[in-house]
Scaffold this motif. Sequence first.
Motif, mmCIF file in Angstrom:
data_model
loop_
_atom_site.group_PDB
_atom_site.id
_atom_site.type_symbol
_atom_site.label_atom_id
_atom_site.label_comp_id
_atom_site.label_asym_id
_atom_site.label_seq_id
_atom_site.Cartn_x
_atom_site.Cartn_y
_atom_site.Cartn_z
ATOM 1 N N ARG A 23 18.864 35.344 16.952
ATOM 2 C CA ARG A 23 18.402 35.637 15.594
ATOM 3 C C ARG A 23 17.068 34.908 15.413
ATOM 4 O O ARG A 23 16.938 33.960 14.651
ATOM 5 C CB ARG A 23 19.460 35.191 14.592
ATOM 6 C CG ARG A 23 20.749 36.013 14.736
ATOM 7 C CD ARG A 23 21.942 35.417 14.041
ATOM 8 N NE ARG A 23 21.732 35.183 12.616
ATOM 9 C CZ ARG A 23 22.626 34.584 11.838
ATOM 10 N NH1 ARG A 23 23.784 34.175 12.335
ATOM 11 N NH2 ARG A 23 22.372 34.392 10.552
ATOM 12 N N LEU A 48 20.676 29.452 15.739
ATOM 13 C CA LEU A 48 20.284 30.839 15.492
ATOM 14 C C LEU A 48 19.547 31.424 16.701
ATOM 15 O O LEU A 48 19.708 32.607 17.024
ATOM 16 C CB LEU A 48 19.416 30.928 14.237
ATOM 17 C CG LEU A 48 20.141 30.619 12.934
ATOM 18 C CD1 LEU A 48 19.144 30.413 11.792
ATOM 19 C CD2 LEU A 48 21.136 31.717 12.608
ATOM 20 N N GLY A 57 18.129 25.979 13.543
ATOM 21 C CA GLY A 57 17.233 26.925 14.196
ATOM 22 C C GLY A 57 17.634 27.188 15.636
ATOM 23 O O GLY A 57 17.626 28.329 16.097
ATOM 24 N N GLU A 99 12.090 30.389 11.011
ATOM 25 C CA GLU A 99 11.895 29.814 9.676
ATOM 26 C C GLU A 99 12.375 28.361 9.624
ATOM 27 O O GLU A 99 11.674 27.481 9.111
ATOM 28 C CB GLU A 99 12.647 30.633 8.630
ATOM 29 C CG GLU A 99 12.084 32.006 8.382
ATOM 30 C CD GLU A 99 12.913 32.791 7.385
ATOM 31 O OE1 GLU A 99 13.465 32.168 6.450
ATOM 32 O OE2 GLU A 99 13.011 34.025 7.549
ATOM 33 N N TYR A 100 13.557 28.114 10.156
ATOM 34 C CA TYR A 100 14.121 26.765 10.123
ATOM 35 C C TYR A 100 13.354 25.810 11.028
ATOM 36 O O TYR A 100 13.084 24.666 10.653
ATOM 37 C CB TYR A 100 15.602 26.786 10.507
ATOM 38 C CG TYR A 100 16.474 27.372 9.439
ATOM 39 C CD1 TYR A 100 16.776 26.655 8.282
ATOM 40 C CD2 TYR A 100 16.996 28.650 9.575
ATOM 41 C CE1 TYR A 100 17.578 27.197 7.287
ATOM 42 C CE2 TYR A 100 17.803 29.201 8.587
ATOM 43 C CZ TYR A 100 18.086 28.478 7.445
ATOM 44 O OH TYR A 100 18.874 29.012 6.461
ATOM 45 N N GLU A 142 13.921 35.524 14.233
ATOM 46 C CA GLU A 142 13.138 35.413 12.996
ATOM 47 C C GLU A 142 13.731 34.367 12.051
ATOM 48 O O GLU A 142 13.007 33.555 11.479
ATOM 49 C CB GLU A 142 13.019 36.769 12.298
ATOM 50 C CG GLU A 142 12.089 37.747 12.985
ATOM 51 C CD GLU A 142 10.627 37.312 12.982
ATOM 52 O OE1 GLU A 142 10.220 36.502 12.119
ATOM 53 O OE2 GLU A 142 9.884 37.797 13.856
ATOM 54 N N GLU A 143 15.055 34.376 11.913
ATOM 55 C CA GLU A 143 15.713 33.376 11.066
ATOM 56 C C GLU A 143 15.529 31.980 11.658
ATOM 57 O O GLU A 143 15.248 31.015 10.936
ATOM 58 C CB GLU A 143 17.202 33.674 10.943
ATOM 59 C CG GLU A 143 17.550 34.920 10.172
ATOM 60 C CD GLU A 143 19.029 35.221 10.268
ATOM 61 O OE1 GLU A 143 19.788 34.618 9.476
ATOM 62 O OE2 GLU A 143 19.411 36.030 11.135
ATOM 63 N N THR A 203 9.336 36.030 19.290
ATOM 64 C CA THR A 203 9.087 36.947 18.174
ATOM 65 C C THR A 203 7.738 37.662 18.331
ATOM 66 O O THR A 203 7.264 38.301 17.396
ATOM 67 C CB THR A 203 9.136 36.202 16.820
ATOM 68 O OG1 THR A 203 8.207 35.118 16.839
ATOM 69 C CG2 THR A 203 10.539 35.703 16.526
#
Length: 141
Positions: free
Chosen positions: A13, A8, A5, A19-20, A15-16, A53
């Motif tokens: 990045r 990223l 995470g 998630e992590y 949003e990706e 985000t």
Amino acid sequence: LNNLGNALFVQERYEEAKEYVLEALDLSRATVGTQHSVTLLIVSNAAALQSNTGNLDAALKLSTEAIEIRESLLGPYHQNTLVSMHNHANYIRESGLIDEARALGESVVERAAEDLRALRNSEHLEELHRLRAATQQTPTP
């Protein structure tokens, strides 16, 4: 997962990355608990991602959690507590509450200055200075 995470995140990045990091947070809370240093690190990372985000409410909730736990475990003057407070002030500012953010930021600076004054005046620091001076003295022939 948290490291992925973070990688990223650096690549913007978000949003990706979120998630992590959120998955890592759930796993960390379940395995080592909410007061573990790794969990607190992930909480802070998750707050930053939520902010990036556009989810300031979630960022504020997570950063409040980090502050409360760090204050209870480490104390109000510990550098990790102060960093969490500083980050929280940034999220408050991002949400448009400039005066509240400024007040919290000033509180962080005051706590840090108070901690430095206490350290400077402590007997422990005086002892360290005495030991340093003693080790720097060279014997005379």
